[in-house]
Design an enzyme around this catalytic site. Sequence first.
Site, PDB file in Angstrom:
ATOM      1  N   ARG A  32      95.998  -8.904  19.797  1.00 38.46           N
ATOM      2  CA  ARG A  32      95.119  -8.661  20.939  1.00 38.46           C
ATOM      3  C   ARG A  32      94.500  -9.945  21.502  1.00 38.46           C
ATOM      4  O   ARG A  32      93.918  -9.947  22.580  1.00 38.46           O
ATOM      5  CB  ARG A  32      93.975  -7.729  20.533  1.00 38.46           C
ATOM      6  N   GLY A  33      94.606 -11.032  20.768  1.00 39.04           N
ATOM      7  CA  GLY A  33      93.949 -12.275  21.183  1.00 39.04           C
ATOM      8  C   GLY A  33      94.706 -13.003  22.284  1.00 39.04           C
ATOM      9  O   GLY A  33      95.753 -12.553  22.759  1.00 39.04           O
ATOM     10  N   LEU A  34      94.163 -14.132  22.683  1.00 33.03           N
ATOM     11  CA  LEU A  34      94.780 -14.979  23.705  1.00 33.03           C
ATOM     12  C   LEU A  34      96.232 -15.296  23.344  1.00 33.03           C
ATOM     13  O   LEU A  34      97.152 -15.095  24.138  1.00 33.03           O
ATOM     14  CB  LEU A  34      93.951 -16.274  23.822  1.00 33.03           C
ATOM     15  N   VAL A  35      96.433 -15.771  22.118  1.00 34.90           N
ATOM     16  CA  VAL A  35      97.770 -16.198  21.702  1.00 34.90           C
ATOM     17  C   VAL A  35      98.661 -15.002  21.375  1.00 34.90           C
ATOM     18  O   VAL A  35      99.795 -14.897  21.852  1.00 34.90           O
ATOM     19  CB  VAL A  35      97.671 -17.143  20.481  1.00 34.90           C
ATOM     20  N   SER A 127      96.071 -25.914  14.816  1.00 33.51           N
ATOM     21  CA  SER A 127      95.255 -26.352  15.957  1.00 33.51           C
ATOM     22  C   SER A 127      95.274 -27.875  16.000  1.00 33.51           C
ATOM     23  O   SER A 127      95.454 -28.535  14.972  1.00 33.51           O
ATOM     24  CB  SER A 127      93.822 -25.866  15.730  1.00 33.51           C
ATOM     25  N   SER A 128      95.016 -28.425  17.195  1.00 36.24           N
ATOM     26  CA  SER A 128      94.979 -29.892  17.294  1.00 36.24           C
ATOM     27  C   SER A 128      93.728 -30.456  16.617  1.00 36.24           C
ATOM     28  O   SER A 128      93.652 -31.661  16.374  1.00 36.24           O
ATOM     29  CB  SER A 128      95.030 -30.331  18.759  1.00 36.24           C
ATOM     30  N   CYS A 129      92.762 -29.598  16.273  1.00 35.20           N
ATOM     31  CA  CYS A 129      91.546 -30.135  15.628  1.00 35.20           C
ATOM     32  C   CYS A 129      91.757 -30.451  14.157  1.00 35.20           C
ATOM     33  O   CYS A 129      90.849 -30.940  13.492  1.00 35.20           O
ATOM     34  CB  CYS A 129      90.356 -29.204  15.834  1.00 35.20           C
ATOM     35  N   TYR A 156      86.649 -25.079  10.623  1.00 29.76           N
ATOM     36  CA  TYR A 156      87.862 -24.454  11.171  1.00 29.76           C
ATOM     37  C   TYR A 156      89.089 -25.314  10.833  1.00 29.76           C
ATOM     38  O   TYR A 156      90.136 -24.800  10.421  1.00 29.76           O
ATOM     39  CB  TYR A 156      87.700 -24.318  12.688  1.00 29.76           C
ATOM     40  N   LYS A 160      92.501 -24.415   8.655  1.00 32.89           N
ATOM     41  CA  LYS A 160      93.855 -24.534   9.215  1.00 32.89           C
ATOM     42  C   LYS A 160      94.718 -25.485   8.377  1.00 32.89           C
ATOM     43  O   LYS A 160      95.920 -25.245   8.191  1.00 32.89           O
ATOM     44  CB  LYS A 160      93.785 -25.021  10.672  1.00 32.89           C
ATOM     45  N   PRO A 183      99.201 -26.099  18.115  1.00 28.55           N
ATOM     46  CA  PRO A 183      99.002 -26.067  19.567  1.00 28.55           C
ATOM     47  C   PRO A 183      97.787 -26.898  19.976  1.00 28.55           C
ATOM     48  O   PRO A 183      96.816 -26.997  19.241  1.00 28.55           O
ATOM     49  CB  PRO A 183      98.726 -24.593  19.874  1.00 28.55           C
ATOM     50  N   THR A 184      97.873 -27.449  21.173  1.00 34.69           N
ATOM     51  CA  THR A 184      96.722 -28.133  21.742  1.00 34.69           C
ATOM     52  C   THR A 184      95.730 -27.088  22.284  1.00 34.69           C
ATOM     53  O   THR A 184      95.904 -25.893  22.041  1.00 34.69           O
ATOM     54  CB  THR A 184      97.208 -29.092  22.861  1.00 34.69           C
ATOM     55  N   LEU A 186      94.225 -24.287  24.365  1.00 37.09           N
ATOM     56  CA  LEU A 186      94.967 -23.257  25.106  1.00 37.09           C
ATOM     57  C   LEU A 186      94.065 -22.525  26.080  1.00 37.09           C
ATOM     58  O   LEU A 186      92.848 -22.468  25.895  1.00 37.09           O
ATOM     59  CB  LEU A 186      95.549 -22.243  24.115  1.00 37.09           C
ATOM     60  N   HIS A 199      85.830 -21.520  24.726  1.00 35.78           N
ATOM     61  CA  HIS A 199      86.207 -22.918  24.908  1.00 35.78           C
ATOM     62  C   HIS A 199      85.875 -23.327  26.342  1.00 35.78           C
ATOM     63  O   HIS A 199      85.548 -22.501  27.187  1.00 35.78           O
ATOM     64  CB  HIS A 199      87.700 -23.105  24.636  1.00 35.78           C
ATOM     65  N   ASP A 289      79.569 -33.655  22.597  1.00 32.33           N
ATOM     66  CA  ASP A 289      80.849 -33.990  23.244  1.00 32.33           C
ATOM     67  C   ASP A 289      82.036 -33.595  22.364  1.00 32.33           C
ATOM     68  O   ASP A 289      83.123 -33.324  22.849  1.00 32.33           O
ATOM     69  CB  ASP A 289      80.944 -35.505  23.478  1.00 32.33           C
TER      70      ASP A 289
HETATM   71  P1  GDP Z   1      86.671 -28.642  21.473  1.00 37.12           P
HETATM   72  O1  GDP Z   1      87.927 -28.984  22.187  1.00 37.12           O
HETATM   73  O2  GDP Z   1      86.877 -28.202  20.069  1.00 37.12           O
HETATM   74  O3  GDP Z   1      85.657 -29.751  21.558  1.00 37.12           O
HETATM   75  O4  GDP Z   1      86.051 -27.323  22.130  1.00 37.12           O
HETATM   76  P2  GDP Z   1      85.531 -26.872  23.585  1.00 37.12           P
HETATM   77  O5  GDP Z   1      86.664 -26.440  24.406  1.00 37.12           O
HETATM   78  O6  GDP Z   1      84.459 -25.852  23.316  1.00 37.12           O
HETATM   79  O7  GDP Z   1      84.823 -28.152  24.263  1.00 37.12           O
HETATM   80  C1  GDP Z   1      85.550 -29.207  24.821  1.00 37.12           C
HETATM   81  C2  GDP Z   1      84.613 -30.137  25.551  1.00 37.12           C
HETATM   82  O8  GDP Z   1      84.128 -29.487  26.724  1.00 37.12           O
HETATM   83  C3  GDP Z   1      83.385 -30.592  24.764  1.00 37.12           C
HETATM   84  O9  GDP Z   1      83.148 -31.960  25.058  1.00 37.12           O
HETATM   85  C4  GDP Z   1      82.276 -29.727  25.365  1.00 37.12           C
HETATM   86  O10 GDP Z   1      80.988 -30.307  25.245  1.00 37.12           O
HETATM   87  C5  GDP Z   1      82.722 -29.688  26.821  1.00 37.12           C
HETATM   88  N1  GDP Z   1      82.123 -28.616  27.617  1.00 37.12           N
HETATM   89  C6  GDP Z   1      81.552 -28.774  28.830  1.00 37.12           C
HETATM   90  N2  GDP Z   1      81.033 -27.632  29.282  1.00 37.12           N
HETATM   91  C7  GDP Z   1      81.309 -26.688  28.349  1.00 37.12           C
HETATM   92  C8  GDP Z   1      81.046 -25.291  28.264  1.00 37.12           C
HETATM   93  O11 GDP Z   1      80.418 -24.682  29.133  1.00 37.12           O
HETATM   94  N3  GDP Z   1      81.518 -24.638  27.164  1.00 37.12           N
HETATM   95  C9  GDP Z   1      82.208 -25.289  26.192  1.00 37.12           C
HETATM   96  N4  GDP Z   1      82.663 -24.570  25.143  1.00 37.12           N
HETATM   97  N5  GDP Z   1      82.452 -26.615  26.232  1.00 37.12           N
HETATM   98  C10 GDP Z   1      82.019 -27.303  27.289  1.00 37.12           C
END
Ligand code: GDP
Length: 329
Positions: A32-35, A127-129, A156, A160, A183-184, A186, A199, A289
């Site tokens: 049911r999720g995104l992926v 995940s790329s993290c 997380y 993984k 995956p990077t 998504l 995200h 960030d």
């Molecule tokens: P990450 O890729 O694991 O860091 O996850 P995210 O997709 O949640 O965040 C990516 C980047 O987008 C980070 O630098 C956040 O601070 C920035 N960002 C900017 N605005 C937002 C927002 O409204 N929501 C989220 N989740 N991230 C945001």
Amino acid sequence: MIAQRRKKENAKPRLGQIIMNKGEKIFVAGYRGLVGSALIRRLEREGFHNLPKCDRSQLDLSDEQAVHGFFAQEKPAIVIVAAAKVGGIKANNDFPVEFLLDNLRIQNNVIHAAHEAGVRKLLFLGSSCIYPKFAPQPIPETALLTGSLEPTNEAYAIAKIAGIKLCQAYAREYGANFISAMPTNLYGPNDNFDLNTSHVLAALLRKAHEAKMGKVRELIVWGSGNPRREFLHVDDLASACLFLLERYDSPEIINIGCGEDVSIRELAELICDVVGFEGNLAWDTTKPDGTPRKLLDITKLRNLGWQPTIPLREGIAQTYDWFLKNVAR
Ligand code: GDP
């Protein structure tokens, strides 16, 4: 006893032997999720029709007994582990216990049960993290475990990494054809648009839409806008997963991305343009960030012959359309 039997069966040479016929039973954990939903869409489009579907109310993947019972009964030939507790930077940072524990439980149960049930091939999605915070860019697969992780998503990432290692252990000890792909970032239909747990791309789509509708002049973006991220449409991910199921049999991890990244500022501007929000961006620098840059090196996947097809702007426009029909209503 069961493990010994499985060891013998799985130890047969199997590289290159997986030919997916359309009637083969494929279990997508987390459909049911995104992926998971993208995988089901793609599989159905390709004519696969033996796809058992269980949502959380029918099968709790963190319940070991239930998962083993399900596998013993269904005996899928192929498994894709798309089930996971996922979330954006805030959710990951706020709930490390749940991100570590739930993910370990789900993946341990599914991977172990798949082995016990004699699954022919399993694809575990990471995940790329998983890569170090300051990994070389673009990040090659060899960067795994070469440095410290980004603290906001360490729990997380550790889960993984444990999943990757478990798949590799089954491959080494039992000859299992359990592969892992990374995956990077998504996005796409069925993404999570909750501002606390989503995200960035889904969050900014929602914020831009709501700012436009509310005639608000300012859209608040988290952090400095400087981090760089790579975004892959989930339909491209699904295409890469099918490609790997048919053509990749190595326990070595493989990256899935599009090969290009953008800064969060550029992403925010692009989203505002697609949505039609004409106000200003404001930066909430009290929010983290995270990793400065996450761009995957996709040479390995490209060399196998796969490439993405959905440009970022087009993917965002399509996702916005889905959001309007399914969430904003
Ligand atoms: P990450 O890729 O694991 O860091 O996850 P995210 O997709 O949640 O965040 C990516 C980047 O987008 C980070 O630098 C956040 O601070 C920035 N960002 C900017 N605005 C937002 C927002 O409204 N929501 C989220 N989740 N991230 C945001």
